[in-house]
Structures are given as C-alpha cells and as structure tokens.
Design a protein around this motif. Structure first.
Motif, PDB file in Angstrom:
ATOM      1  N   GLY A  16       1.201  -0.919   0.335  1.00 51.19           N
ATOM      2  CA  GLY A  16       0.313   0.272  -0.377  1.00 51.19           C
ATOM      3  C   GLY A  16       0.553   1.493   0.171  1.00 51.19           C
ATOM      4  N   GLY A  17       1.963   0.964   0.800  1.00 53.01           N
ATOM      5  CA  GLY A  17       3.162   2.445   0.109  1.00 53.01           C
ATOM      6  C   GLY A  17       3.594   2.660  -1.559  1.00 53.01           C
ATOM      7  N   ASN A  18       4.046   3.981  -1.210  1.00 56.05           N
ATOM      8  CA  ASN A  18       4.687   4.238  -2.849  1.00 56.05           C
ATOM      9  C   ASN A  18       5.515   3.157  -3.417  1.00 56.05           C
ATOM     10  N   SER A  19       6.236   2.710  -2.743  1.00 54.27           N
ATOM     11  CA  SER A  19       7.342   1.770  -3.400  1.00 54.27           C
ATOM     12  C   SER A  19       6.375   0.475  -4.092  1.00 54.27           C
ATOM     13  N   ASP A  20       5.508  -0.354  -2.628  1.00 53.78           N
ATOM     14  CA  ASP A  20       4.657  -1.152  -3.693  1.00 53.78           C
ATOM     15  C   ASP A  20       3.280  -0.459  -4.533  1.00 53.78           C
ATOM     16  N   GLY A  21       2.997   0.380  -4.729  1.00 52.15           N
ATOM     17  CA  GLY A  21       2.217   1.034  -5.563  1.00 52.15           C
ATOM     18  C   GLY A  21       3.030   1.249  -6.736  1.00 52.15           C
ATOM     19  N   MET A  22       4.536   1.603  -7.078  1.00 47.89           N
ATOM     20  CA  MET A  22       4.946   1.850  -8.218  1.00 47.89           C
ATOM     21  C   MET A  22       5.721   0.279  -8.741  1.00 47.89           C
ATOM     22  N   ALA A  23       6.130  -0.578  -8.291  1.00 45.14           N
ATOM     23  CA  ALA A  23       5.883  -2.019  -8.558  1.00 45.14           C
ATOM     24  C   ALA A  23       5.205  -2.817  -9.112  1.00 45.14           C
ATOM     25  N   ARG A  24       3.916  -2.604  -8.467  1.00 45.01           N
ATOM     26  CA  ARG A  24       2.885  -3.203  -8.898  1.00 45.01           C
ATOM     27  C   ARG A  24       2.452  -2.433 -10.555  1.00 45.01           C
ATOM     28  N   ILE A  25       2.578  -0.862 -10.710  1.00 41.60           N
ATOM     29  CA  ILE A  25       2.040  -0.273 -11.844  1.00 41.60           C
ATOM     30  C   ILE A  25       3.756  -0.616 -12.807  1.00 41.60           C
ATOM     31  N   ALA A  26       4.228  -0.804 -12.406  1.00 40.81           N
ATOM     32  CA  ALA A  26       5.322  -2.066 -13.140  1.00 40.81           C
ATOM     33  C   ALA A  26       5.134  -3.039 -13.675  1.00 40.81           C
ATOM     34  N   GLN A  28       2.723  -4.689 -13.758  1.00 40.75           N
ATOM     35  CA  GLN A  28       1.301  -4.828 -15.060  1.00 40.75           C
ATOM     36  C   GLN A  28       2.043  -4.222 -16.138  1.00 40.75           C
ATOM     37  N   HIS A  29       2.547  -3.625 -16.178  1.00 38.84           N
ATOM     38  CA  HIS A  29       2.880  -3.390 -17.545  1.00 38.84           C
ATOM     39  C   HIS A  29       4.369  -4.103 -18.571  1.00 38.84           C
ATOM     40  N   LEU A  30       5.036  -4.529 -17.671  1.00 38.59           N
ATOM     41  CA  LEU A  30       6.297  -5.654 -17.693  1.00 38.59           C
ATOM     42  C   LEU A  30       4.679  -7.162 -18.376  1.00 38.59           C
ATOM     43  N   ALA A  31       4.070  -7.252 -17.547  1.00 36.04           N
ATOM     44  CA  ALA A  31       3.269  -8.977 -17.801  1.00 36.04           C
ATOM     45  C   ALA A  31       2.579  -8.832 -19.194  1.00 36.04           C
ATOM     46  N   GLU A  32       2.358  -7.049 -18.857  1.00 35.49           N
ATOM     47  CA  GLU A  32       1.680  -6.695 -21.046  1.00 35.49           C
ATOM     48  C   GLU A  32       2.866  -6.774 -21.752  1.00 35.49           C
ATOM     49  N   ALA A  33       3.861  -6.493 -21.567  1.00 37.33           N
ATOM     50  CA  ALA A  33       5.175  -6.504 -22.698  1.00 37.33           C
ATOM     51  C   ALA A  33       5.284  -7.980 -22.705  1.00 37.33           C
ATOM     52  N   PHE A  34       5.671  -8.966 -22.049  1.00 39.54           N
ATOM     53  CA  PHE A  34       6.215  -9.760 -22.424  1.00 39.54           C
ATOM     54  C   PHE A  34       5.168 -11.639 -21.866  1.00 39.54           C
ATOM     55  N   GLY A  35       4.529 -11.117 -21.813  1.00 44.48           N
ATOM     56  CA  GLY A  35       3.419 -11.861 -21.706  1.00 44.48           C
ATOM     57  C   GLY A  35       3.291 -12.680 -21.203  1.00 44.48           C
ATOM     58  N   GLN A  36       3.730 -12.765 -19.441  1.00 43.40           N
ATOM     59  CA  GLN A  36       4.000 -13.240 -18.292  1.00 43.40           C
ATOM     60  C   GLN A  36       3.551 -12.467 -17.521  1.00 43.40           C
ATOM     61  N   PRO A  37       3.051 -13.408 -15.941  1.00 41.06           N
ATOM     62  CA  PRO A  37       2.473 -12.300 -15.090  1.00 41.06           C
ATOM     63  C   PRO A  37       4.198 -12.598 -14.103  1.00 41.06           C
ATOM     64  N   PHE A  38       4.141 -10.905 -13.718  1.00 38.33           N
ATOM     65  CA  PHE A  38       4.632 -10.345 -12.720  1.00 38.33           C
ATOM     66  C   PHE A  38       4.092 -10.175 -11.119  1.00 38.33           C
ATOM     67  N   ILE A  39       4.498 -10.989 -10.501  1.00 36.59           N
ATOM     68  CA  ILE A  39       3.966 -10.796  -9.002  1.00 36.59           C
ATOM     69  C   ILE A  39       4.953  -9.916  -8.440  1.00 36.59           C
ATOM     70  N   VAL A  40       4.565  -9.309  -7.584  1.00 41.08           N
ATOM     71  CA  VAL A  40       4.749  -8.661  -6.308  1.00 41.08           C
ATOM     72  C   VAL A  40       4.333  -9.206  -5.163  1.00 41.08           C
ATOM     73  N   GLU A  41       5.465  -9.295  -4.235  1.00 42.27           N
ATOM     74  CA  GLU A  41       5.747  -9.708  -3.062  1.00 42.27           C
ATOM     75  C   GLU A  41       6.050  -9.112  -2.216  1.00 42.27           C
ATOM     76  N   ASN A  42       5.909  -8.755  -1.438  1.00 41.01           N
ATOM     77  CA  ASN A  42       5.936  -7.371  -0.144  1.00 41.01           C
ATOM     78  C   ASN A  42       6.583  -8.331   1.059  1.00 41.01           C
ATOM     79  N   ARG A  43       7.990  -8.096   1.115  1.00 41.19           N
ATOM     80  CA  ARG A  43       8.537  -9.346   2.634  1.00 41.19           C
ATOM     81  C   ARG A  43       9.311  -8.129   3.330  1.00 41.19           C
ATOM     82  N   GLY A  44       9.483  -7.766   4.195  1.00 42.82           N
ATOM     83  CA  GLY A  44      10.377  -7.360   5.057  1.00 42.82           C
ATOM     84  C   GLY A  44       9.840  -6.325   5.740  1.00 42.82           C
ATOM     85  N   TRP A  45       8.676  -6.451   6.373  1.00 44.02           N
ATOM     86  CA  TRP A  45       8.463  -5.357   7.294  1.00 44.02           C
ATOM     87  C   TRP A  45       9.135  -4.464   8.424  1.00 44.02           C
TER      88      TRP A  45
END
Length: 86
Positions: A16-26, A28-45
C-alpha cells in the motif's frame, strides 16, 4: 526465451505504500510487454531490504526473482550486520 514462467518481484516495504504501488504499476506493464505474470510480493516489514535482498540473493540466478527497492535503502542495508549483499 525469458520469461517462460511467472516472475516474482520482491518489495521490501509494506503493501500500500509508494514503493509497493510503483512496483505494481511496473509489474502490470512488464506483464503486458512480456506476456507472463509479474507477481509483487511484499517482504520484510521490520528489516526491510535485508529480508527481501537476502531472499533475492539466495534465489537461483535465473532472472525470475527481482528486487524492487530504493537506492538509499540498499546503501544503508549494507551496513546492517548479517545482510547478504547481492
């Protein structure tokens, strides 16, 4: 040809933070460009970059586990005891 399977992006910050949001946007774009899912996983609080960075460093060097982190966090994490540099 890479990627032939889903790619995991480890984010060393809370969801939910800025870095998480930017990673999720990236992701999504990578998944569209490469045709494979790019899964964001938050680690290390609490340990942030050290937890995610170590997980990436210990993963196979095949390009299917990526680290999404801010440069200052990586530079500071280098000083933490037990941090595995990638």
């Amino acid at each position: 040809m890479w990627p032939s399977r889903p790619v995991k992006i480890l984010v060393p910050y809370a969801a939910g933070g800025n870095s998480d949001g930017m990673a999720r946007i990236a992701a999504q774009h990578l998944a569209e460009a490469f045709g494979q899912p790019f899964i964001v996983e938050n680690r290390g609080w609490k340990l942030m970059v050290s937890v995610a960075g170590e997980a990436v460093a210990r993963s196979p060097a095949d390009g299917y586990t990526l680290l999404w982190a801010a440069t200052p966090s990586i530079a500071i994490a280098r000083r933490w005891p037990g941090f595995l540099m990638i």
